[in-house]
Enzyme design. Sequence first.
Site, PDB file in Angstrom:
ATOM      1  N   CYS A  78      56.365  43.316  44.963  1.00  0.00           N
ATOM      2  CA  CYS A  78      57.243  44.112  44.095  1.00  0.00           C
ATOM      3  C   CYS A  78      57.763  45.350  44.835  1.00  0.00           C
ATOM      4  O   CYS A  78      58.582  45.224  45.735  1.00  0.00           O
ATOM      5  CB  CYS A  78      56.523  44.469  42.805  1.00  0.00           C
ATOM      6  SG  CYS A  78      57.668  45.003  41.507  1.00  0.00           S
ATOM      7  N   HIS A 166      54.814  39.294  40.711  1.00  0.00           N
ATOM      8  CA  HIS A 166      53.407  39.700  40.819  1.00  0.00           C
ATOM      9  C   HIS A 166      52.506  38.463  40.841  1.00  0.00           C
ATOM     10  O   HIS A 166      52.164  37.924  39.779  1.00  0.00           O
ATOM     11  CB  HIS A 166      53.025  40.605  39.642  1.00  0.00           C
ATOM     12  CG  HIS A 166      53.595  41.981  39.736  1.00  0.00           C
ATOM     13  ND1 HIS A 166      52.942  43.019  40.369  1.00  0.00           N
ATOM     14  CD2 HIS A 166      54.779  42.484  39.296  1.00  0.00           C
ATOM     15  CE1 HIS A 166      53.694  44.108  40.303  1.00  0.00           C
ATOM     16  NE2 HIS A 166      54.809  43.817  39.659  1.00  0.00           N
ATOM     17  N   GLU A 168      49.418  38.358  41.386  1.00  0.00           N
ATOM     18  CA  GLU A 168      48.057  38.684  40.972  1.00  0.00           C
ATOM     19  C   GLU A 168      47.825  38.517  39.474  1.00  0.00           C
ATOM     20  O   GLU A 168      46.676  38.430  39.032  1.00  0.00           O
ATOM     21  CB  GLU A 168      47.697  40.117  41.389  1.00  0.00           C
ATOM     22  CG  GLU A 168      48.411  41.232  40.636  1.00  0.00           C
ATOM     23  CD  GLU A 168      49.762  41.617  41.222  1.00  0.00           C
ATOM     24  OE1 GLU A 168      50.255  42.726  40.922  1.00  0.00           O
ATOM     25  OE2 GLU A 168      50.333  40.798  41.974  1.00  0.00           O
ATOM     26  N   GLY A 222      22.693  49.359  30.751  1.00  0.00           N
ATOM     27  CA  GLY A 222      23.855  48.517  31.018  1.00  0.00           C
ATOM     28  C   GLY A 222      23.702  47.698  32.289  1.00  0.00           C
ATOM     29  O   GLY A 222      22.735  47.832  33.040  1.00  0.00           O
ATOM     30  N   VAL A 223      24.700  46.861  32.543  1.00  0.00           N
ATOM     31  CA  VAL A 223      24.660  45.941  33.675  1.00  0.00           C
ATOM     32  C   VAL A 223      24.639  46.688  35.009  1.00  0.00           C
ATOM     33  O   VAL A 223      23.821  46.388  35.887  1.00  0.00           O
ATOM     34  CB  VAL A 223      25.883  44.991  33.642  1.00  0.00           C
ATOM     35  CG1 VAL A 223      25.872  44.062  34.847  1.00  0.00           C
ATOM     36  CG2 VAL A 223      25.897  44.186  32.356  1.00  0.00           C
ATOM     37  N   ASP A 224      25.519  47.670  35.163  1.00  0.00           N
ATOM     38  CA  ASP A 224      25.674  48.320  36.460  1.00  0.00           C
ATOM     39  C   ASP A 224      24.397  49.023  36.915  1.00  0.00           C
ATOM     40  O   ASP A 224      23.928  48.818  38.041  1.00  0.00           O
ATOM     41  CB  ASP A 224      26.832  49.327  36.415  1.00  0.00           C
ATOM     42  CG  ASP A 224      28.154  48.672  36.067  1.00  0.00           C
ATOM     43  OD1 ASP A 224      28.281  47.455  36.283  1.00  0.00           O
ATOM     44  OD2 ASP A 224      29.056  49.363  35.570  1.00  0.00           O
TER      45      ASP A 224
END
Length: 513
Positions: A78, A166, A168, A222-224
């Site tokens: 782009c 794009h 992505e 949490g996950v992190d």
Amino acid sequence: MQKIIILDFGSQTTQLIGRRVRELDTFCEILPYNKFPKDDPSVIGVILSGSPYSVHDAEAFKVDLQAFVGRIPVLGICYGAQFISQSNGGKVEQTGTREYGRANLTSIDLEDPLFQGFELNSQVWMSHGDTITALPSDCKKIASTEDVEFAAYASTTNPLWAVQFHPEVFHSLQGKDLLRNFVVNICGSKQEWSPASYVETTVQELQAQLGNDHVILGLSGGVDSSVCAALLNKAIGRNLTCIFVDHGMLRKDEFSKVMKAYEGLGLNVIGVDASDKFFEDLKGVTDPEEKRKIIGRDFVEVFNAEAKKITDAKWLAQGTIYPDRIESLSITGMVIKSHHNVGGLPKEMHLQLCEPLQWLFKDEVRRVGYEMGMPEHLIKRHPFPGPGLAVRILGEITREKVRILQDADDIYIENMQKYVCEDGEVLYDKIWQAGTVLLSTVRSVGVMGDERTYEHPVALRAVTSTDAMTADWAHLPYDFMAKVSNEIINKVKGVNRVCYDISSKPPSTIEWE
């Protein structure tokens, strides 16, 4: 290790480019447009992102293309495509109409390596106001749409490709094929980036970095932070001390459940119930931002008080992930989102910072967790806000309101975890994030038996997403919603109405406050 450099010109989808490259088992690094690492031999390719600017804007970002064009393969997307064209004698014009949405590649050079395996009329996603109307003299057209002649082009003298669409985004149906052609076939990626290799390399790096030093980590449930703790535990064992602060606004029974789960992982965890302090300091506060600030301040105070008891600690570990770092970088003068994990350390702590997950996206964090054998209930947990249920209670926070919301939310999430969809997948696993909101500033009239009630409504929220940058409301099954609504109203004292939030992000946010 091989890497692709993605130069960020401020596009909202730059992170998505990075995710797509990582999905090709290739390490990539997103850097500000003007920070290309000139002397890094591990760089095998460069991708130039889109941008909110036009190449004609006075404040438009510009990069020295000579730093990499001709040396390694380059892909412009782009704005990146338009900037490359204009910088090399091509022509970019403001058409006056914004080309936005689905388009089809009506002509494609299927012999070009960028379009290997493509189908004619392949759908792509356009999002630009300017259009390339003439190419540099050393470039050739390799794809067009009905409205855009130079939808893609390639250099005849250098390993350089550019597309005005794009690849992505999801709506470019063969976008991943295009990126694979560039990253793997053109740049020569060996596709060595994997959860297993990451765990092995990171554990070795942590052992070298930390030695016998003691490390403190703040856990959130949490996950992190959980995956971060597991990695550190694998590297340094009992030299890691984790601190889990209960501010009183966690999910129902979460403090005891999470503590038990962490003990099962063999972690050295200190649990601190500081709920009295948080509720006292939140008395009378209704402004959402003020609530967040009070909770953040109190958390730091409680955490610091516990951390100071560990006198031999030299490091503070955090579960900072890559999107946190990217969103907290400002190349336009405006930070997208400030994250507590990237705000620096309190000076009085005198600790060095350790961030084992700083290069990972959320889905990669989960894959690393699976690789280390962590339990599914920790890895698959939906994101949960740091201030907890405080941002899901409109108005003043009280213990009674938290109790109401905990009970309602527990019914919602528990039913979601039990509900099996027609395709055999559990509903909870299809949802990016779900939660319940208590509209405590509102009361509605209801009837229970022969009695009139005047109680609070709750709103159910569930969204689908890949990275939380954008999110769509989830189309939950009617029988599931009917069961949850009936159970909440019958079992949760203080609630007599259940609503469902059908707004997407943007324009709304996932959390209400």
